[in-house]
Design a protein around this motif. Structure first.
Motif, short mmCIF file in Angstrom:
data_model
loop_
_atom_site.label_atom_id
_atom_site.label_comp_id
_atom_site.label_asym_id
_atom_site.label_seq_id
_atom_site.Cartn_x
_atom_site.Cartn_y
_atom_site.Cartn_z
N TYR A 36 -3.16 -4.42 7.54
CA TYR A 36 -4.52 -3.44 7.51
C TYR A 36 -2.89 -3.37 8.80
CZ TYR A 36 -8.74 -4.01 5.82
OH TYR A 36 -10.23 -3.78 5.03
N ILE A 37 -3.15 -1.20 8.71
CA ILE A 37 -2.54 -0.56 10.02
C ILE A 37 -3.92 0.72 9.83
CG2 ILE A 37 -0.56 0.69 10.23
CD1 ILE A 37 1.33 -0.03 7.79
N HIS B 146 -3.06 -0.80 3.75
CA HIS B 146 -1.91 -0.42 3.12
C HIS B 146 -0.97 -1.46 2.54
CE1 HIS B 146 -2.04 2.26 6.80
NE2 HIS B 146 -1.81 2.68 6.07
N ARG B 147 -0.80 -0.61 1.16
CA ARG B 147 0.20 -1.53 0.35
C ARG B 147 1.58 -1.68 0.45
NH1 ARG B 147 1.49 0.80 -4.37
NH2 ARG B 147 1.59 2.93 -3.17
N PRO C 80 3.53 4.51 7.87
CA PRO C 80 3.05 4.56 6.85
C PRO C 80 3.36 6.21 5.84
CG PRO C 80 1.99 3.13 8.56
CD PRO C 80 3.53 3.92 8.97
N THR D 223 -1.45 -6.26 1.01
CA THR D 223 -1.97 -4.96 1.83
C THR D 223 -1.77 -5.90 3.09
OG1 THR D 223 -4.17 -6.07 1.16
CG2 THR D 223 -2.97 -4.18 -0.11
N GLU E 97 0.68 7.94 2.97
CA GLU E 97 -0.45 7.19 1.58
C GLU E 97 -0.62 5.77 1.26
OE1 GLU E 97 1.42 9.62 -1.61
OE2 GLU E 97 0.65 11.02 -0.87
N HIS E 98 -1.32 5.35 2.97
CA HIS E 98 -1.62 3.87 2.54
C HIS E 98 -0.94 3.00 2.29
CE1 HIS E 98 -5.80 5.55 4.07
NE2 HIS E 98 -5.47 6.28 2.63
N SER E 99 0.69 3.31 2.59
CA SER E 99 1.47 2.35 2.13
C SER E 99 2.87 1.82 2.98
CB SER E 99 2.56 2.34 0.59
OG SER E 99 3.09 4.16 0.73
N LEU E 100 3.20 1.28 3.01
CA LEU E 100 4.43 0.65 4.04
C LEU E 100 5.57 0.08 3.37
CD1 LEU E 100 5.07 0.51 7.11
CD2 LEU E 100 4.48 -2.42 7.07
N THR E 101 6.36 1.26 3.34
CA THR E 101 7.83 0.41 2.78
C THR E 101 8.77 -0.16 3.89
OG1 THR E 101 7.80 2.76 1.78
CG2 THR E 101 9.95 1.21 1.52
#
Length: 242
Positions: free
Chosen positions: A80-81, A86-87, A101, A78, A103-107
């Motif tokens: 932090y953003i 964020h996953r 980002p 994870t 839904e609390h994820s970063l691709t």
């Protein structure tokens, strides 16, 4: 006790800081080494307590790391953003890119050619981190530019320029040429805390110190500044980026 000494001709007093379980001493240029050593001795109990607290906190929150099992991330890393964890999700495509980002994820999309690498190699980790860091920098530059324009109008204080880069131990700075600098890891902080950092540095255009007048000016335009400072202290273990 080991420590990092930072001397400044603008400082009038000596100050101690513990960051990442390491002691930092900020002092005026006229202060002698003997005085610094003596001052540290008087604060030794407090310093040792802070070092122990941060070491324990860091042991629970390691720096951002990746570990693959096949083509899937195994350790659910994870980052932090905007003040929230964020996953990190990794996929492969035609080009290297970071998606905003969701839904609390970063691709992070890596070029398909990286599939030929050992996914747990240093090269993969370095590439993923560099992609995220570039995205941090672009995001923070856009945000700071917008906010510097707004806050400068409010304070009637105008920097000659500003830049965004990575720093190890500070969120922002202001020099005698009225140039402001900001850490692109500010992307890890909530927007209202970033606003505090920007106002803080703008106020240094009028007061190049941390005097009572300086803090009164900060408080006038950022009444929640103490809450922002507390947020940074309370969350420093989550803001590690090795």
């Amino acid at each position: 006790m080991e420590y990092q000494l930072i001397l400044s001709a603008r400082r009038k007093t000596i100050a101690l800081q513990v960051r990442n379980a390491k002691v930092i001493v900020r002092a005026p240029t006229f202060v002698t080494s003997a005085y610094v050593e003596s001052f540290i001795q008087t604060k030794q109990h407090w310093l040792l307590q802070k070092i122990a607290e941060q070491k324990n906190s860091h042991a629970l929150t390691p720096p951002f790391t990746l570990k693959f099992s096949g083509e899937q991330l195994e350790n659910n890393p994870t980052v932090y953003i905007d003040g929230l964890p964020h996953r990190v999700l990794i996929t492969f495509g035609r080009q290297n890119i970071v998606h905003d980002p969701l839904e609390h994820s970063l691709t992070v999309i890596l070029s398909a050619r990286y599939k030929n690498h050992d996914l747990n190699s240093a090269a993969i980790l370095a590439k993923v981190k560099s992609q995220i860091e570039y995205w941090f920098k672009v995001s923070v530059e856009a945000y700071v530019k917008k906010k510097v324009d707004v806050f400068s109008q409010q304070l009637s204080l105008y920097p000659s320029s500003f830049k965004v880069r990575k720093y190890k131990s500070r969120w922002g700075s202001c020099n005698s040429r009225d140039e402001l600098s900001f850490n692109y890891l500010l992307k890890m902080l909530p927007a209202w805390v970033v606003d505090y950092v920007i106002i803080h540095e703008l106020c240094h255009l009028k007061h190049m110190n941390h005097s009572t007048k300086f803090w009164l000016l900060v408080a006038k335009y950022c009444p929640e500044y103490q809450t922002a400072k507390n947020w940074l202290l309370e969350n420093q273990a989550h803001l590690r980026w090795a």
